[in-house]
Design an enzyme around this catalytic site. Structure first.
Site, PDB file in Angstrom:
ATOM      1  N   GLY A   1       0.821  -1.215   0.000  1.00 15.71           N
ATOM      2  CA  GLY A   1       0.000   0.000   0.000  1.00 15.71           C
ATOM      3  C   GLY A   1       0.852   1.261   0.000  1.00 15.71           C
TER       4      GLY A   1
ATOM      5  N   GLY B   1       7.520  -6.900  -6.697  1.00 14.06           N
ATOM      6  CA  GLY B   1       6.748  -7.829  -7.508  1.00 14.06           C
ATOM      7  C   GLY B   1       5.844  -7.158  -8.522  1.00 14.06           C
TER       8      GLY B   1
ATOM      9  N   GLY C   1       2.817  -5.934  -8.298  1.00 14.96           N
ATOM     10  CA  GLY C   1       2.227  -4.686  -7.802  1.00 14.96           C
ATOM     11  C   GLY C   1       3.240  -3.550  -7.849  1.00 14.96           C
TER      12      GLY C   1
ATOM     13  CB  ILE D   1       8.629 -15.508  -2.784  1.00 20.01           C
ATOM     14  CG1 ILE D   1       9.234 -16.761  -2.210  1.00 20.01           C
ATOM     15  CG2 ILE D   1       7.171 -15.449  -2.453  1.00 20.01           C
ATOM     16  CD1 ILE D   1      10.691 -16.654  -2.135  1.00 20.01           C
ATOM     17  CG  ASP D   2       3.877 -16.015  -4.826  1.00 14.93           C
ATOM     18  OD1 ASP D   2       4.500 -16.546  -3.895  1.00 14.93           O
ATOM     19  OD2 ASP D   2       2.798 -15.417  -4.685  1.00 14.93           O
TER      20      ASP D   2
ATOM     21  CE1 TYR E   1       4.495 -14.029   5.636  1.00 10.93           C
ATOM     22  CE2 TYR E   1       3.331 -15.565   7.055  1.00 10.93           C
ATOM     23  CZ  TYR E   1       3.323 -14.485   6.200  1.00 10.93           C
ATOM     24  OH  TYR E   1       2.144 -13.858   5.906  1.00 10.93           O
TER      25      TYR E   1
ATOM     26  CB  ILE F   1      10.401 -20.932   1.903  1.00 14.89           C
ATOM     27  CG1 ILE F   1       9.095 -20.278   1.450  1.00 14.89           C
ATOM     28  CG2 ILE F   1      10.117 -22.299   2.510  1.00 14.89           C
ATOM     29  CD1 ILE F   1       8.473 -20.965   0.241  1.00 14.89           C
TER      30      ILE F   1
END
Ligand SMILES: Nc1ncnc2c1ncn2[C@@H]1O[C@H](COP(=O)(O)OP(=O)(O)OP(=O)(O)O)[C@@H](O)[C@H]1O
Ligand SMILES: O=P(O)(O)OC[C@H]1O[C@](O)(CO)[C@@H](O)[C@@H]1O
Ligand SMILES: [Mg+2]
Length: 561
Positions: free
Chosen positions: A242, A266, A268, A305-306, A462, A464
């Protein structure tokens, strides 16, 4: 290079469809009308990637910079077409909207390490192909500008130059979104790279993500300050979700005299970076850097991370996270093996993309079932998860299930009231599939009274992403940082950097933000995963074809081969 200025009135969804046809699109009257209505600093714009050169040899060029849709102005990439269906999706250049920018000798040419390696400097026309699996008839297809220090920043140059003088640079670095292994390495390498390669001494850290631009003091970053940070997880700058207030952020950049902005985050975050660079709020409010005519390079460094960022091969920290996930899977395996009808259930990160779960499963070889957001599953009845669990336990006496946090959300919302809560960035907050699935499995087998099971649930989510990056991610982070710096020094702006088929390129923000990268369940990597677990596909053949025909968002790239 032959260029023309244009702006186009198209809707965002049409944006890339036009490129796929690999045709030149001419400047229309509406383009010209739009440009003639712009302030002079904008209408003087495109000179075909500034010094960037062509990229297509005999290229037929059209540069399209701005479009208006729903009262918002968003950027349309500069496109260069060439022979054989060649298409370059180029990135903006400072000289597109600032006239008569001076250029300076590139200090790298006197650097003992780099100057001896002739091929360290990339050719002005080098580009990177988006698709490398081709057939004889394939068009040459989409390309991106190759990253790296340029031999020439303008075609007419006789020696190696850059668009910023060392003393002139005031850089800043910001990290946004969730944590990811390697954030500190990227910060370190930007600071050290700017200092050692280009003699830049002024680098500011923005404290706590985007809101830090206007709500916090900055942190002065020197090679000494960042020397050891790559050994630590997290980000020394802090991060947040945000708080993206475009005008306040651009004001802060202007007030502080910042002229290179390195934005690590990322999908966003990259959208935020794109807005900072060139989206205006309405006809009258123009906050962003390009419209203010500021000499500021805005560079995005993709972090997730994704692994949900499209175009790039993979994101930094992903390998480290997969490696760390092995520890949880091993523990689940050891636990489940040691008890009768043991089930080890591991929940891993992956909001919309199941890459961590898929790769951790493939790497481990101990996993009997991998559940990801892209592949719907069901619990009861023939071909369902419960039936499969029973079968595995009867055959082997134990099993391991890996579930990505975004998997099965549609099943959870059928059972529980969906609250549709959002985080501060507007991401939907997910319900805990791990706890839900544990309970469902336990309830099922206790109701059946056929089989006593022992389920151990491990939630390392969390853990990883909070670890420091491993060796290969460290090297990758270094390359990303260097590519980012070279691009900014060469005057490019409004781009995300990253490897495309193994070679780093500069990718227009729009390409990165238009969609998320997802596991393609009709693709070969998912087949490999299914064959390693032997789990049911949870799909009838018919459903699979339906999904392929349009029900599922299918990426046009493979899951890394
Ligand atoms: N559409 C958008 N326009 C402007 N800013 C945005 C937009 N989407 C997100 N942001 C800003 O980007 C920052 C990070 O976004 P978000 O929390 O979604 O994480 P992310 O960058 O996607 O990283 P990750 O999902 O990997 O944790 C936030 O400060 C958020 O306000
Ligand atoms: O850090 P937060 O806000 O808890 O968000 C966690 C989310 O961040 C990610 O790590 C990256 O988007 C997701 O995998 C996860 O859902
Ligand atoms: Mg995200």
């Amino acid at each position: 290079m032959d260029t023309s200025t244009s702006a186009s009135l198209v809707t965002p969804s049409l944006m890339f469809r036009r490129f796929d046809s690999a045709k030149t699109f001419p400047a229309t009257d509406s383009h010209r009308r739009y440009y003639s209505s712009l302030p002079s600093s904008c209408s003087q714009s495109p000179r075909g990637g500034g010094g960037g050169g062509g990229g297509g040899g005999t290229a037929n060029t059209d540069t399209t910079h701005v479009m208006v849709a729903n009262s918002k102005t968003v950027a349309v990439p500069k496109v260069v077409t060439g022979d054989g269906g060649y298409l370059l999706e180029d990135v903006p250049h400072l000289s597109d909207y600032i006239q008569d920018l001076p250029i300076y000798p590139n200090p790298l040419q006197d650097n003992p390490a780099y100057s001896v390696v002739k091929q360290y400097f990339v050719n002005v026309d080098d580009t990177v192909a988006k698709t490398i699996v081709v057939s004889k008839e394939s068009p040459r297809g989409t390309h991106f500008r190759r990253a790296g220090p340029r031999q020439k920043v303008r075609k007419s140059d006789s020696c190696v130059r850059v668009y910023f003088e060392s003393d002139e640079v005031q850089a800043c670095i910001v990290t946004c979104g969730g944590l990811c292994p390697g954030l500190n390495t990227v910060i370190r390498e930007i600071v050290c790279g700017l200092y050692h390669m280009y003699g830049v001494t002024r680098v500011l850290g923005i404290d706590g993500g985007y809101k830090g631009f206007y709500a916090r003091n900055t942190i002065s970053l020197t090679p000494k300050v960042v020397n050891n940070i790559h050994k630590r997880g997290g980000t020394i700058l802090g991060t947040s979700r945000g708080g993206h207030d475009t005008s306040k952020i651009v004001d802060s950049i202007q007030d502080r005299g910042i002229n290179q902005v390195y934005i690590i985050g990322g999908d966003g975050t990259q959208k935020g970076a794109s807005v900072i660079f060139e989206v205006r709020k309405n006809r009258f409010e123009m906050h962003e850097i390009r419209r203010r005519g500021m000499k500021v390079a805005v560079v995005g460094i993709p972090k997730t991370i994704d692994n949900d960022i499209p175009v790039i091969d993979k994101s930094f920290g992903f390998d480290t996270a997969v490696e760390e996930a092995q520890r949880a899977i091993s523990a689940a395996h050891v636990e489940s093996e040691s008890i009768e009808n043991g089930i080890g259930l591991v929940k891993l990160m992956g909001r919309h993309s199941g890459f961590i779960a898929m790769y951790a499963t493939l790497a481990s070889r101990d996993v009997d079932c991998c559940l990801i957001p892209e592949s719907p599953f069901y619990l009861d009845g023939p071909g369902g998860l419960f039936e499969y669990i029973e079968k595995r336990l009867k055959e082997d006496g134990h099993m391991v299930i890996v579930v990505a946090e975004g998997a099965g959300q549609e099943l959870l919302s059928e059972n529980t009231r969906t609250l549709d809560k959002m985080d501060a960035s507007g991401n939907k907050q997910l319900q805990d599939v791990g706890l839900w699935l544990s309970q469902k499995i336990k309830d099922h087998f206790s109701k059946q009274q056929k089989m006593t099971i022992n389920l151990k649930y491990i939630d390392p989510t969390y853990m990883i992403r909070a670890v420091p990056s491993n060796a290969s991610d460290n090297v990758y982070c270094t390359l990303l940082a260097h590519s980012a710096i070279h691009g900014a020094m060469a005057g490019y702006t409004g781009f995300t950097v990253g490897p495309v088929n193994g070679t780093h390129g500069y990718i227009p923000f729009q390409r990165i933000t238009e969609r998320q990268h997802k596991v393609v369940i009709t693709d070969r990597m998912w087949a490999r995963c299914l064959s390693s677990t032997n789990q049911p596909s949870f799909f009838s053949q018919l459903q699979l074809f339906e999904k392929k025909a349009g029900g599922i968002q299918v990426d046009d790239s493979e899951n890394f081969g």
